[in-house]
Design an enzyme around this catalytic site. Sequence first.
Site, short mmCIF file in Angstrom:
data_model
loop_
_atom_site.label_atom_id
_atom_site.label_comp_id
_atom_site.label_asym_id
_atom_site.label_seq_id
_atom_site.Cartn_x
_atom_site.Cartn_y
_atom_site.Cartn_z
CG ASN A 9 88.36 -42.00 -18.53
OD1 ASN A 9 89.05 -42.83 -17.93
ND2 ASN A 9 88.88 -41.07 -19.32
CD1 TRP A 10 85.47 -44.25 -12.69
CD2 TRP A 10 86.18 -46.18 -11.81
NE1 TRP A 10 84.41 -44.83 -12.03
CE2 TRP A 10 84.82 -46.00 -11.48
CE3 TRP A 10 86.84 -47.32 -11.37
CZ2 TRP A 10 84.11 -46.94 -10.72
CZ3 TRP A 10 86.15 -48.25 -10.62
CH2 TRP A 10 84.79 -48.06 -10.30
CE LYS A 11 89.58 -38.21 -17.08
NZ LYS A 11 89.72 -36.80 -17.35
CG HIS A 98 91.11 -39.45 -22.53
ND1 HIS A 98 91.81 -38.43 -21.93
CD2 HIS A 98 89.83 -39.34 -22.11
CE1 HIS A 98 90.98 -37.73 -21.18
NE2 HIS A 98 89.77 -38.26 -21.27
CD GLU A 100 92.97 -36.92 -18.81
OE1 GLU A 100 92.90 -38.11 -18.44
OE2 GLU A 100 92.13 -36.06 -18.48
CD GLU A 170 86.39 -37.11 -23.16
OE1 GLU A 170 85.55 -37.45 -22.33
OE2 GLU A 170 87.62 -37.23 -22.98
N GLY A 176 88.04 -31.66 -16.83
CA GLY A 176 88.55 -31.45 -15.48
C GLY A 176 88.67 -29.98 -15.09
CB SER A 216 83.10 -30.20 -16.78
OG SER A 216 84.48 -29.92 -16.57
N GLY A 237 84.34 -38.16 -16.40
CA GLY A 237 85.56 -38.34 -15.61
C GLY A 237 85.27 -38.19 -14.14
N GLY A 238 85.66 -37.06 -13.58
CA GLY A 238 85.59 -36.82 -12.14
C GLY A 238 84.28 -37.22 -11.48
P1 13P Z 1 85.87 -34.69 -16.45
O1 13P Z 1 84.45 -35.23 -16.45
O2 13P Z 1 86.57 -34.90 -15.16
O3 13P Z 1 85.95 -33.31 -16.99
O4 13P Z 1 86.68 -35.63 -17.48
C1 13P Z 1 86.18 -35.83 -18.75
C2 13P Z 1 86.95 -36.91 -19.40
O5 13P Z 1 88.13 -36.73 -19.70
C3 13P Z 1 86.29 -38.20 -19.63
O6 13P Z 1 87.05 -39.02 -20.44
#
Ligand code: 13P
Length: 252
Positions: A9-11, A98, A100, A170, A176, A216, A237-238
């Site tokens: 997930n590149w956000k 998600h 967010e 999640e 994050g 994470s 994510g990250g």
């Molecule tokens: P991180 O891997 O950056 O914690 O993000 C997780 C996430 O929200 C994947 O959708």
Amino acid sequence: MRKKLIAANWKMYKTPAETRDFFRDFLPLIQNHDRNNNDEIVVCPTYLCLDAAIAAAKDSDVSIGAQNLYWEKQGAFTGEVSAAMLVAVGATHVIIGHSERRQYFGETDDTVNLKLKSALEAGLTPIVCVGEVLEEREAGLTDDVLRRQCLRAFHKVSAKKAASLVVAYEPVWAIGTGKTATPQIAADAHAIIRAEAAESFGQEFADKLRILYGGSVKPENAHSLMSEEGIDGALVGGASLDPKSFAAIVKY
Ligand code: 13P
């Protein structure tokens, strides 16, 4: 045996040029690795980079998904994108609900349900995200929150229609933050989600349902998370933004 799915997930990161650079570096890194039961790999860039990602991944086993969609087919909905439009450009997966989006963009269990139905209708593989915030976990409400989010997301969706469904657990406190749920915490939450899926769709469906862990995930913890019986992959994510680190996670 459930096939594992590892999704990026590149956000709100990367331009089309950066997307092309990522695939140029990433694809050779995963080309010859033992695909560990042929795990599925999905990358979800912004809408704007879907085209670049789909072109770059064309001759690979990597599928491309979106991070959101709107449930109407078309109409006066400024700024929105429908399931049919995602299919038309070649996306195969879509992330729904998600945290967010729930936190910053007013997404609710009801909109998640509408989005899930429209994604399934269009033939997209939905990745529905659920997870508790820290206060809910500390108050002992994790079980209730996960059950409610699943129950409402699955409202009036039939097992037959939902065959491609994927759920991502999640925990919001792990996104994050560098705090990862221990494999045991994640496995316990996955068991709750699977139990709820069994109630909504039946045991056979629940046994086949893929439940990913997100929060994470890094090359250092991917193996121990993925070794848990009930964890069927990861939503990253990250650590998915860097080709080397995402490749290391794919090879866990
Ligand atoms: P991180 O891997 O950056 O914690 O993000 C997780 C996430 O929200 C994947 O959708």
